[in-house]
Write a protein that holds these residues in place. Sequence first.
Motif, short mmCIF file in Angstrom:
data_model
loop_
_atom_site.label_atom_id
_atom_site.label_comp_id
_atom_site.label_asym_id
_atom_site.label_seq_id
_atom_site.Cartn_x
_atom_site.Cartn_y
_atom_site.Cartn_z
N VAL A 199 0.84 -1.20 0.00
CA VAL A 199 0.00 0.00 0.00
C VAL A 199 0.87 1.25 0.00
O VAL A 199 2.05 1.21 0.39
CB VAL A 199 -0.94 0.02 1.23
N LEU A 200 0.29 2.35 -0.44
CA LEU A 200 0.96 3.64 -0.35
C LEU A 200 0.60 4.27 0.99
O LEU A 200 -0.58 4.34 1.36
CB LEU A 200 0.51 4.56 -1.49
N VAL A 201 1.60 4.70 1.72
CA VAL A 201 1.39 5.33 3.02
C VAL A 201 1.71 6.82 2.87
O VAL A 201 2.81 7.19 2.43
CB VAL A 201 2.30 4.69 4.09
N THR A 202 0.75 7.67 3.22
CA THR A 202 0.90 9.13 3.07
C THR A 202 0.46 9.81 4.37
O THR A 202 -0.20 9.21 5.21
CB THR A 202 0.03 9.66 1.91
N PRO A 203 0.82 11.09 4.52
CA PRO A 203 0.25 11.84 5.63
C PRO A 203 -1.28 11.88 5.51
O PRO A 203 -1.82 11.80 4.40
CB PRO A 203 0.85 13.24 5.48
N GLN A 204 -1.97 11.99 6.62
CA GLN A 204 -3.42 12.05 6.57
C GLN A 204 -3.87 13.35 5.92
O GLN A 204 -3.40 14.43 6.25
CB GLN A 204 -4.00 11.96 7.99
N THR A 205 -4.80 13.19 4.93
CA THR A 205 -5.25 14.36 4.17
C THR A 205 -6.76 14.49 4.13
O THR A 205 -7.28 15.47 3.64
CB THR A 205 -4.74 14.27 2.72
N GLY A 206 -7.50 13.48 4.59
CA GLY A 206 -8.95 13.52 4.52
C GLY A 206 -9.50 12.99 3.22
O GLY A 206 -10.71 13.06 2.97
N PRO B 213 -8.11 3.83 -4.52
CA PRO B 213 -6.85 3.42 -5.16
C PRO B 213 -6.13 4.61 -5.78
O PRO B 213 -6.75 5.57 -6.24
CB PRO B 213 -7.32 2.44 -6.24
N VAL B 214 -4.79 4.53 -5.80
CA VAL B 214 -3.98 5.63 -6.31
C VAL B 214 -3.02 5.11 -7.38
O VAL B 214 -2.69 3.93 -7.43
CB VAL B 214 -3.16 6.29 -5.18
N ASP B 215 -2.61 6.03 -8.25
CA ASP B 215 -1.56 5.76 -9.22
C ASP B 215 -0.24 6.29 -8.67
O ASP B 215 -0.17 7.45 -8.25
CB ASP B 215 -1.87 6.45 -10.55
N LEU B 216 0.79 5.45 -8.71
CA LEU B 216 2.08 5.90 -8.21
C LEU B 216 2.60 7.11 -8.98
O LEU B 216 3.28 7.97 -8.42
CB LEU B 216 3.10 4.77 -8.28
N ALA B 217 2.28 7.17 -10.26
CA ALA B 217 2.78 8.27 -11.09
C ALA B 217 2.33 9.63 -10.56
O ALA B 217 3.00 10.64 -10.78
CB ALA B 217 2.30 8.10 -12.53
N ASP B 218 1.22 9.67 -9.81
CA ASP B 218 0.74 10.93 -9.25
C ASP B 218 1.65 11.43 -8.13
O ASP B 218 1.50 12.57 -7.67
CB ASP B 218 -0.68 10.76 -8.70
N TYR B 219 2.59 10.58 -7.67
CA TYR B 219 3.47 10.95 -6.57
C TYR B 219 4.92 11.10 -7.04
O TYR B 219 5.85 11.01 -6.24
CB TYR B 219 3.38 9.91 -5.45
N PRO C 82 -4.68 1.88 -1.23
CA PRO C 82 -4.37 0.76 -2.13
C PRO C 82 -3.86 1.28 -3.47
O PRO C 82 -4.15 2.41 -3.87
CB PRO C 82 -5.72 0.05 -2.28
N LEU C 83 -3.08 0.45 -4.15
CA LEU C 83 -2.55 0.81 -5.46
C LEU C 83 -3.53 0.40 -6.55
O LEU C 83 -4.14 -0.67 -6.49
CB LEU C 83 -1.20 0.13 -5.70
N ARG C 84 -3.66 1.26 -7.58
CA ARG C 84 -4.55 0.93 -8.68
C ARG C 84 -4.06 -0.31 -9.44
O ARG C 84 -4.86 -1.10 -9.95
CB ARG C 84 -4.68 2.12 -9.63
N GLU C 85 -2.73 -0.46 -9.51
CA GLU C 85 -2.15 -1.68 -10.05
C GLU C 85 -1.59 -2.47 -8.87
O GLU C 85 -0.46 -2.21 -8.43
CB GLU C 85 -1.07 -1.36 -11.08
N PRO C 86 -2.36 -3.42 -8.35
CA PRO C 86 -2.02 -4.03 -7.05
C PRO C 86 -0.69 -4.78 -7.08
O PRO C 86 -0.28 -5.38 -8.07
CB PRO C 86 -3.18 -5.01 -6.82
N LEU C 87 -0.01 -4.71 -5.93
CA LEU C 87 1.16 -5.53 -5.65
C LEU C 87 0.86 -6.32 -4.38
O LEU C 87 0.35 -5.76 -3.41
CB LEU C 87 2.40 -4.66 -5.41
N THR C 88 1.18 -7.60 -4.40
CA THR C 88 0.91 -8.45 -3.24
C THR C 88 2.08 -9.39 -3.01
O THR C 88 2.63 -9.95 -3.96
CB THR C 88 -0.37 -9.29 -3.46
N ARG C 89 2.45 -9.54 -1.75
CA ARG C 89 3.45 -10.55 -1.41
C ARG C 89 2.77 -11.68 -0.65
O ARG C 89 1.78 -11.46 0.06
CB ARG C 89 4.59 -9.96 -0.58
#
Length: 298
Positions: free
Chosen positions: A171-178, A183-189, A258-265
């Motif tokens: 998962v992507l961990v970010t500061p709390q923003t409300g 799901p998010v795209d990594l490219a946006d970061y 969660p990521l829009r293109e999921p990664l799972t281990r």
Amino acid sequence: MNTARLEMLSLLDSLGTVRAVAAALHLSPSAVSAQLAVLEAEAHAELLRRVGRRVQLTAAGRTLARHARVILDQVKAAEAELRDLSGQPAGPVRLAAFSSAVRTLVIPLAARLRQAHPRIELEISELDPQAGHPALRRGDCDIIVTADVIDGSTPLDRDVHAIPLLADAVVLVTPQTGDDGGPVDLADYAEAAWSVDLPGTYLSRLVAGSCRQAGFEPRVAGRFASYELLLAHVEAGLSVSLLPELAVDRRYRVAVRPLREPLTRQVYAAVRRGSAPTAAARIVLDELRGLAAARVPS
């Protein structure tokens, strides 16, 4: 054949040098070499071949080392059963796991065992996933809890039997923003500051590889050897990061996306193949499976 000498051969197969075996057993290298020479005589086979200043196992040596691990496990199982004449599982079980599995699975397991099976002596150690299989083969532990490398496949190792436990989403961990937490795209970061583990580690490679696949090089603002420091950095609004969900300690006020293109281990327990676990180890494995099955992803 003497079991102490078989242990030396098994350790040599795992550690690679007589000096390392001697250090592990608190013996001198010359004492280890002498005992390995006796083992060759007992086995009526060439087990070692000198290459320069070092020795290497021959094909016969590697074969006997594999059998030695099974023999030593059987001796340990016999000793455990002799201690366990009351019918209650008892004795030591050495379990190694990566840090987030220790916090979320293994410590709850230890608490459960203390209540339900007080005669089982669970010894817990923290171990990076990359070090799990070698430690298991060396006999440093009886059970490991480890994970694959995000590609969805359990590493193949003929000396190791894997027991699936659970799937752990990255998962992507970010500061709390409300935000809604969708799901998010990594490219946006791509312009964000990132926090990662130390160079060469599992998490450092995960962040770098995932960001590059999304088309950018992460701008690293912090490198931390612990997930706690990394999460504190994110909580303070200084960075974002990728973490397996098990590693996200909910005591930190961060957003988990969660990521829009999921990664799972895949997280799994493992024991040495061909060796019957002791009754105590079987209880530990059963309890681990139960805890993993009961865990509801947050």
